[in-house]
Design an enzyme around this catalytic site. Structure first.
Site, short mmCIF file in Angstrom:
data_model
loop_
_atom_site.label_atom_id
_atom_site.label_comp_id
_atom_site.label_asym_id
_atom_site.label_seq_id
_atom_site.Cartn_x
_atom_site.Cartn_y
_atom_site.Cartn_z
N HIS A 63 0.83 -1.22 0.00
CA HIS A 63 0.00 0.00 0.00
C HIS A 63 0.86 1.26 0.00
O HIS A 63 1.91 1.31 0.64
CB HIS A 63 -1.02 -0.03 1.14
CG HIS A 63 -0.50 0.11 2.53
ND1 HIS A 63 -0.37 1.33 3.17
CD2 HIS A 63 -0.10 -0.82 3.44
CE1 HIS A 63 0.07 1.13 4.41
NE2 HIS A 63 0.26 -0.16 4.59
N ASP A 165 5.68 2.50 6.70
CA ASP A 165 4.42 1.78 6.52
C ASP A 165 3.61 2.53 5.46
O ASP A 165 2.99 3.53 5.77
CB ASP A 165 3.68 1.72 7.86
CG ASP A 165 2.33 1.05 7.78
OD1 ASP A 165 2.04 0.41 6.75
OD2 ASP A 165 1.57 1.16 8.75
N GLU A 195 -5.27 1.51 2.36
CA GLU A 195 -5.08 0.35 3.24
C GLU A 195 -5.34 0.72 4.69
O GLU A 195 -5.95 -0.04 5.45
CB GLU A 195 -3.65 -0.20 3.09
CG GLU A 195 -3.40 -1.53 3.80
CD GLU A 195 -2.95 -1.40 5.25
OE1 GLU A 195 -2.84 -2.43 5.92
OE2 GLU A 195 -2.71 -0.26 5.73
N GLU A 196 -4.89 1.90 5.06
CA GLU A 196 -4.93 2.29 6.47
C GLU A 196 -6.34 2.52 7.01
O GLU A 196 -6.54 2.66 8.21
CB GLU A 196 -4.08 3.56 6.70
CG GLU A 196 -2.59 3.38 6.39
CD GLU A 196 -1.86 2.48 7.40
OE1 GLU A 196 -2.49 2.01 8.35
OE2 GLU A 196 -0.65 2.25 7.20
N ASP A 218 4.26 -5.76 3.53
CA ASP A 218 3.94 -4.68 4.47
C ASP A 218 4.90 -4.75 5.64
O ASP A 218 5.67 -5.69 5.77
CB ASP A 218 2.48 -4.81 4.94
CG ASP A 218 1.85 -3.48 5.33
OD1 ASP A 218 2.59 -2.54 5.72
OD2 ASP A 218 0.61 -3.36 5.28
N HIS A 304 3.36 3.37 12.88
CA HIS A 304 2.32 4.41 13.02
C HIS A 304 2.78 5.56 13.90
O HIS A 304 1.97 6.25 14.50
CB HIS A 304 0.98 3.83 13.50
CG HIS A 304 0.25 3.13 12.40
ND1 HIS A 304 -1.12 2.98 12.38
CD2 HIS A 304 0.69 2.55 11.27
CE1 HIS A 304 -1.48 2.33 11.28
NE2 HIS A 304 -0.39 2.05 10.59
CO CO Z 1 -0.29 0.91 8.79
ZN ZN Z 2 0.88 -1.01 6.40
#
Ligand code: CO
Ligand code: ZN
Length: 335
Positions: A63, A165, A195-196, A218, A304
């Site tokens: 992603h 990420d 994706e998130e 990922d 994150h």
């Molecule tokens: Co993420």
């Molecule tokens: Zn991710």
């Protein structure tokens, strides 16, 4: 790999606003793929090869969106209120900086608390862009921003940046596309969106492509920092072959296949059981009548947060594992 990762992570492109990162990656993969397209959800899909005897239709997915914020309100004094786009935690926000697509930079402040160790919820935080009233505020309701932190090299080949990420996964796919050996497969390199907020891009891409096999790339959490949760994944010990996370259980046959390839090629690898979070593979797996799916994860600390840390060797080894796994006919055997 380092330069590629720097270019990809420094691109500001939050979930739902993937145009900048899509254009950037498109410019990198256009000459490497047989066909490149963009679908309604904004997924960038690069096809390499066409189906030969002994081959499979394979969907690889990384992603390209990153967590960020969206403006909800600008108050009378020009302070910007915001909500999260994806999994943003308040303790990673205060005194951090936000960058908007027009280049505007702001600092995140919060309303006073009763204790110095207390963090306010996002609803009591605001972004100070230097405005004094709504009229001189360069951002307005509905604008998206990302967290802004510089890319830097740490010791031992470890790199810190925002948006590892999942630009780390995207970097692996770009490198793989460059290095892909002759093979019988029709491989779709999907640079997925949203994706998130729930694997939304991968879901429609999987339905459209209708693959025989799905592999997500990922990041995953690690258990190698002081007093971290028990987890058998560490930075620098190789890509992690996902067995399970909270959204999916990988195809056991695919896990076995990838593990056997890693052993045979002497590529370091780890087994991953992640108790919270999931990847695009969860969406691919339950598409249409079901797709055997799994994930190769890049170990990442501080996921994150605006300072996500990966090890370059893990990324290089993820590319090696994919080259070996996809460079031949794949016999998965019984599930
Ligand atoms: Co993420
Ligand atoms: Zn991710």
């Amino acid at each position: 790999m380092k330069t590629l990762l720097k270019i990809l992570t420094e691109c500001a492109s939050p979930t739902g606003r993937e145009l900048p990162i899509r254009n950037l990656i498109r410019s990198m993969v256009e000459s490497l793929a047989d066909e490149v397209s963009v679908d309604v959800m904004g997924n960038l899909i690069a096809r390499k090869g066409s189906l030969q005897p002994g081959g499979m239709k394979i969907m690889l997915s990384a992603h390209i969106d990153e967590i960020g914020i969206a403006v909800t309100h600008v108050d009378d004094n020009g302070f910007v209120r915001f909500t999260n786009v994806g999994g943003v935690r308040p303790y990673t926000c205060y005194s951090g900086r936000v960058r908007f697509s027009d280049g505007t930079v702001g600092v995140i402040g919060m309303e006073p608390t009763t204790s110095v160790t207390e963090v306010q919820p996002l609803s009591k935080m605001y972004i100070d862009v230097g405005a004094t009233n709504p009229a001189d505020c360069p951002v307005s309701v509905g604008d998206f921003g990302v967290f802004d932190r510089p890319f830097a090299e740490l010791g031992n080949g470890r790199i810190v940046s925002k948006a590892m990420d999942d630009r780390a996964g995207a970097a692996v796919l770009v490198r793989l596309l460059e290095m892909m050996p002759e093979n019988p497969h029709e491989i779709y390199f999907v640079f997925s969106t949203q994706e998130e907020v729930g694997l939304r891009g991968a879901r429609t891409a999987a339905y459209h492509i209708d693959p025989d096999l799905g592999i997500a790339l990922d990041v995953t959490l690690t258990g190698d920092t002081p007093k971290s949760a028990t987890m058998d994944v560490a930075l620098g010990k190789g890509p992690a072959i996902k067995v399970k996370d909270s959204g999916m259980i990988s195809s056991p046959a695919l896990v076995r296949y990838l593990t056997e390839i890693a052993v045979k090629e002497e590529i370091p690898y780890q087994m991953e059981v992640l108790t919270g979070g999931t990847t695009d593979a969860a969406a691919i797996q339950v598409s249409r009548g079901g797709v055997p799916s799994g994930c190769i994860s890049i170990p990442c600390r501080y996921v994150h947060s605006p300072s996500e840390v990966v090890d370059l060797a893990d990324m290089e080894n993820a590319v090696r594992l994919l080259v070996a796994a996809l460079g031949q006919s794949i016999l998965l055997g019984d599930a």
